[in-house]
Design a protein around this motif. Structure first.
Motif, PDB file in Angstrom:
ATOM      1  N   ASP A   1      41.589   8.678 -25.036  1.00  0.00           N
ATOM      2  CA  ASP A   1      41.515  10.144 -24.927  1.00  0.00           C
ATOM      3  C   ASP A   1      40.091  10.612 -24.637  1.00  0.00           C
ATOM      4  O   ASP A   1      39.857  11.438 -23.741  1.00  0.00           O
ATOM      5  CB  ASP A   1      42.033  10.800 -26.212  1.00  0.00           C
ATOM      6  CG  ASP A   1      43.532  10.604 -26.380  1.00  0.00           C
ATOM      7  OD1 ASP A   1      44.211  10.352 -25.363  1.00  0.00           O
ATOM      8  OD2 ASP A   1      44.021  10.683 -27.522  1.00  0.00           O
ATOM      9  N   ASN A   2      39.139  10.078 -25.402  1.00  0.00           N
ATOM     10  CA  ASN A   2      37.740  10.465 -25.188  1.00  0.00           C
ATOM     11  C   ASN A   2      37.235   9.999 -23.826  1.00  0.00           C
ATOM     12  O   ASN A   2      36.462  10.693 -23.165  1.00  0.00           O
ATOM     13  CB  ASN A   2      36.859   9.865 -26.284  1.00  0.00           C
ATOM     14  CG  ASN A   2      37.100  10.515 -27.639  1.00  0.00           C
ATOM     15  OD1 ASN A   2      37.590  11.640 -27.711  1.00  0.00           O
ATOM     16  ND2 ASN A   2      36.767   9.807 -28.704  1.00  0.00           N
ATOM     17  N   ALA A   3      37.688   8.804 -23.393  1.00  0.00           N
ATOM     18  CA  ALA A   3      37.248   8.274 -22.108  1.00  0.00           C
ATOM     19  C   ALA A   3      37.742   9.152 -20.958  1.00  0.00           C
ATOM     20  O   ALA A   3      36.985   9.469 -20.039  1.00  0.00           O
ATOM     21  CB  ALA A   3      37.750   6.839 -21.926  1.00  0.00           C
ATOM     22  N   LYS A   4      39.008   9.561 -21.023  1.00  0.00           N
ATOM     23  CA  LYS A   4      39.558  10.433 -19.978  1.00  0.00           C
ATOM     24  C   LYS A   4      38.802  11.755 -19.915  1.00  0.00           C
ATOM     25  O   LYS A   4      38.439  12.242 -18.842  1.00  0.00           O
ATOM     26  CB  LYS A   4      41.039  10.687 -20.235  1.00  0.00           C
ATOM     27  CG  LYS A   4      41.950   9.509 -19.909  1.00  0.00           C
ATOM     28  CD  LYS A   4      43.409   9.881 -20.154  1.00  0.00           C
ATOM     29  CE  LYS A   4      44.343   8.747 -19.768  1.00  0.00           C
ATOM     30  NZ  LYS A   4      45.767   9.092 -20.026  1.00  0.00           N
ATOM     31  N   GLU A   5      38.559  12.338 -21.075  1.00  0.00           N
ATOM     32  CA  GLU A   5      37.858  13.613 -21.133  1.00  0.00           C
ATOM     33  C   GLU A   5      36.438  13.477 -20.598  1.00  0.00           C
ATOM     34  O   GLU A   5      35.955  14.330 -19.836  1.00  0.00           O
ATOM     35  CB  GLU A   5      37.831  14.121 -22.574  1.00  0.00           C
ATOM     36  CG  GLU A   5      37.188  15.489 -22.733  1.00  0.00           C
ATOM     37  CD  GLU A   5      37.214  15.971 -24.172  1.00  0.00           C
ATOM     38  OE1 GLU A   5      36.477  16.922 -24.492  1.00  0.00           O
ATOM     39  OE2 GLU A   5      37.971  15.397 -24.988  1.00  0.00           O
ATOM     40  N   ALA A   6      35.766  12.392 -20.979  1.00  0.00           N
ATOM     41  CA  ALA A   6      34.394  12.174 -20.531  1.00  0.00           C
ATOM     42  C   ALA A   6      34.332  11.941 -19.022  1.00  0.00           C
ATOM     43  O   ALA A   6      33.455  12.465 -18.335  1.00  0.00           O
ATOM     44  CB  ALA A   6      33.784  10.983 -21.270  1.00  0.00           C
TER      45      ALA A   6
ATOM     46  N   SER B   1      33.199  -1.417 -28.630  1.00  0.00           N
ATOM     47  CA  SER B   1      33.924  -0.183 -28.956  1.00  0.00           C
ATOM     48  C   SER B   1      33.394   0.473 -30.226  1.00  0.00           C
ATOM     49  O   SER B   1      33.372   1.702 -30.345  1.00  0.00           O
ATOM     50  CB  SER B   1      35.424  -0.475 -29.111  1.00  0.00           C
ATOM     51  OG  SER B   1      35.979  -0.943 -27.906  1.00  0.00           O
TER      52      SER B   1
ATOM     53  N   ILE C   1      31.694   7.135 -20.397  1.00  0.00           N
ATOM     54  CA  ILE C   1      32.765   7.405 -21.353  1.00  0.00           C
ATOM     55  C   ILE C   1      32.204   7.733 -22.739  1.00  0.00           C
ATOM     56  O   ILE C   1      32.896   7.658 -23.743  1.00  0.00           O
ATOM     57  CB  ILE C   1      33.776   6.246 -21.438  1.00  0.00           C
ATOM     58  CG1 ILE C   1      33.110   4.948 -21.889  1.00  0.00           C
ATOM     59  CG2 ILE C   1      34.492   6.068 -20.111  1.00  0.00           C
ATOM     60  CD1 ILE C   1      34.110   3.815 -22.150  1.00  0.00           C
ATOM     61  N   GLY C   2      30.919   8.088 -22.760  1.00  0.00           N
ATOM     62  CA  GLY C   2      30.330   8.625 -23.978  1.00  0.00           C
ATOM     63  C   GLY C   2      29.730   7.626 -24.939  1.00  0.00           C
ATOM     64  O   GLY C   2      29.385   7.996 -26.066  1.00  0.00           O
TER      65      GLY C   2
ATOM     66  N   THR D   1      32.310  14.332 -16.433  1.00  0.00           N
ATOM     67  CA  THR D   1      31.237  13.829 -15.573  1.00  0.00           C
ATOM     68  C   THR D   1      31.591  13.988 -14.103  1.00  0.00           C
ATOM     69  O   THR D   1      30.720  14.218 -13.271  1.00  0.00           O
ATOM     70  CB  THR D   1      30.939  12.352 -15.893  1.00  0.00           C
ATOM     71  OG1 THR D   1      32.153  11.585 -15.813  1.00  0.00           O
ATOM     72  CG2 THR D   1      30.339  12.200 -17.284  1.00  0.00           C
TER      73      THR D   1
ATOM     74  N   ALA E   1      37.376   1.157 -22.613  1.00  0.00           N
ATOM     75  CA  ALA E   1      37.902   2.489 -22.306  1.00  0.00           C
ATOM     76  C   ALA E   1      39.296   2.675 -22.887  1.00  0.00           C
ATOM     77  O   ALA E   1      39.659   3.766 -23.337  1.00  0.00           O
ATOM     78  CB  ALA E   1      37.922   2.703 -20.789  1.00  0.00           C
TER      79      ALA E   1
ATOM     80  N   HIS F   1      39.173   3.832 -26.347  1.00  0.00           N
ATOM     81  CA  HIS F   1      38.715   5.216 -26.476  1.00  0.00           C
ATOM     82  C   HIS F   1      39.441   6.085 -25.447  1.00  0.00           C
ATOM     83  O   HIS F   1      38.817   6.935 -24.808  1.00  0.00           O
ATOM     84  CB  HIS F   1      37.203   5.305 -26.232  1.00  0.00           C
ATOM     85  CG  HIS F   1      36.365   4.518 -27.195  1.00  0.00           C
ATOM     86  ND1 HIS F   1      35.856   5.054 -28.357  1.00  0.00           N
ATOM     87  CD2 HIS F   1      35.950   3.230 -27.164  1.00  0.00           C
ATOM     88  CE1 HIS F   1      35.146   4.125 -28.995  1.00  0.00           C
ATOM     89  NE2 HIS F   1      35.197   3.013 -28.294  1.00  0.00           N
TER      90      HIS F   1
END
Length: 309
Positions: A277-282, A142, A169-170, A286, A272, A275
Motif C-alpha cells: 500500500d505504501n509503495a503504491k502511494e509513494a 523491509s 517507495i519511501g 513521485t 515493495a 510495503h
C-alpha cells in the motif's frame, strides 16, 4: 547458503557450467585447470575418460575427482552425466550465438550475440538465484532503519539503481560510490540497518573493506557477486550470486551489470510487496512530482489525415 556438496546438479535445476564458473576463483590451482578444460569444451567430456581430462589439465585423476566434489557431484561419472544432459539442452542457436564476438562478425551478428548473451545472463541468474538467501534479505531490508549500498565502477551504477528504487517507495537508502564517504557512512550504521555490497568479482578491495566496516557496527551485511567463494562472501551474512559470462568484448562492465540489475529487481519487488500500500502511494506521488517535466507527445498528423480519409 548451501555448500557445494549440498547443492549438486542432480535435481537438474541448475546448469553445471553456471556453477563451475561461479566457483572457479575459489578452486585450488590444479582444480582450476580442470575447470577450464571442462568449460572450454563441455560437450566433449561425455566422451573423455578421467585419465584424458587429468592429462589435458596436467594433473592427477585424484585432482579431477576433488574438482567434481568441489562443484557438487560425487565423482567424474556424475559430472559426465550432468554435462551431457546440459549439452542436450543446447540448440544450434546456442552454439552459434553463444560464441565470442569475432573480428569477422558483421553488425547484425554482433547485435544477435549481445542480445543472446544478455538474455542468457538474466535466465541463468534467475535460474540459480538462492531464494533461501533472497527471502531473509527482503525481510531485513523491509524492516531496516537504514540501507547502505556500496559498489565501485560499473557496480556503483547498480548500487545507485537500488538506492533510487528503494527511495521511491519511501525507504531510507543511500548509495555511496565514493570510498571515503562510504566508509564514514558504514561507520555510523548500527544493528537493524542493512549494508549491501555489489561486486562482480567479489574481490574489489574498496567494497570488501566498506562492507567489513558495516559488519563491525552490527549491520546485516549482504553481497551480490558472481563468485560464491570470493572474499566478499566471507564477511556477508547473506550472499546472492549472479551468472554472467564475460568474453573478449564483454568485460565486467557489461554482462555482469545486466545480471546484477536482475538481482536488484528481484530484491526490490520483494521489498515493495511487503510495503504494497505504501509503495503504491509513494510511486504514484513521485510519478506525479515529475509529471510536469515530461513533454507532451505530439499526435502523428499523417496518421490523423489517413484516419479521416
Amino acid at each position: 547458503m548451501a555448500t557445494a556438496d549440498e547443492a549438486g546438479f542432480e535435481s537438474g535445476e541448475h546448469s553445471p557450467l553456471v556453477r563451475i564458473r561461479s566457483l572457479l576463483p575459489g578452486l585450488a590451482r590444479a582444480e582450476q585447470r580442470v575447470a577450464r578444460i571442462v568449460l572450454a569444451d563441455p560437450s566433449s567430456i561425455a566422451h573423455r575418460s578421467i585419465t584424458e581430462v587429468a592429462e589435458a589439465a596436467e594433473t592427477s585423476e585424484t585432482t579431477v575427482t576433488r574438482f567434481c566434489k568441489a562443484v557438487g557431484v560425487t565423482g567424474y561419472p556424475e559430472l559426465r552425466i550432468a554435462l551431457a544432459a546440459d549439452t542436450a539442452r543446447t540448440t544450434s542457436r546456442d552454439r552459434d550465438l553463444g560464441s565470442d564476438i569475432s573480428e569477422e562478425d558483421d553488425l547484425a551478428q554482433i547485435v544477435d550475440k549481445i542480445g543472446y548473451a544478455d538474455a542468457r545472463a538474466v535466465e541463468e541468474t534467475t535460474g540459480q538465484l538462492d531464494t533461501n538467501a533472497l527471502a531473509p534479505l527482503i525481510d531485513a531490508v523491509s524492516g531496516a532503519g537504514r540501507i547502505d549500498v556500496y559498489g565501485v565502477g560499473a557496480s556503483g551504477f547498480v548500487a545507485l539503481d537500488l538506492q533510487q528504487k528503494l527511495h521511491r517507495i519511501g525507504l531510507t537508502c543511500f548509495a555511496w560510490p565514493d570510498t571515503h564517504n562510504a566508509l564514514t557512512s558504514a561507520a555510523l550504521l548500527r544493528e537493524g540497518d542493512v549494508a549491501i555490497g555489489v561486486s562482480h568479482t567479489g574481490a574489489t578491495t574498496e567494497t570488501v573493506e566498506i562492507l567489513r566496516e558495516a559488519r563491525t557496527r552490527g549491520a546485516t551485511t549482504a553481497a551480490i557477486t558472481n563468485f560464491e567463494r570470493s572474499p566478499i562472501t566471507e564477511i556477508a551474512d547473506l550472499v546472492l550470486t549472479t551468472a554472467a559470462r564475460e568474453t573478449t568484448y564483454r568485460s565486467g562492465a557489461m554482462a555482469s551489470r545486466i545480471a546484477q540489475l536482475t538481482v536488484i529487481d528481484c530484491l526490490f519487488v520483494g521489498v515493495a510487496q511487503r510495503h504494497l500500500d505504501n509503495a503504491k502511494e509513494a510511486l504514484q506521488a513521485t510519478s506525479r512530482a515529475v509529471g510536469g517535466h515530461r513533454l507532451q507527445v505530439r499526435p502523428d498528423r499523417r496518421r490523423q489525415r489517413e484516419e479521416r480519409r
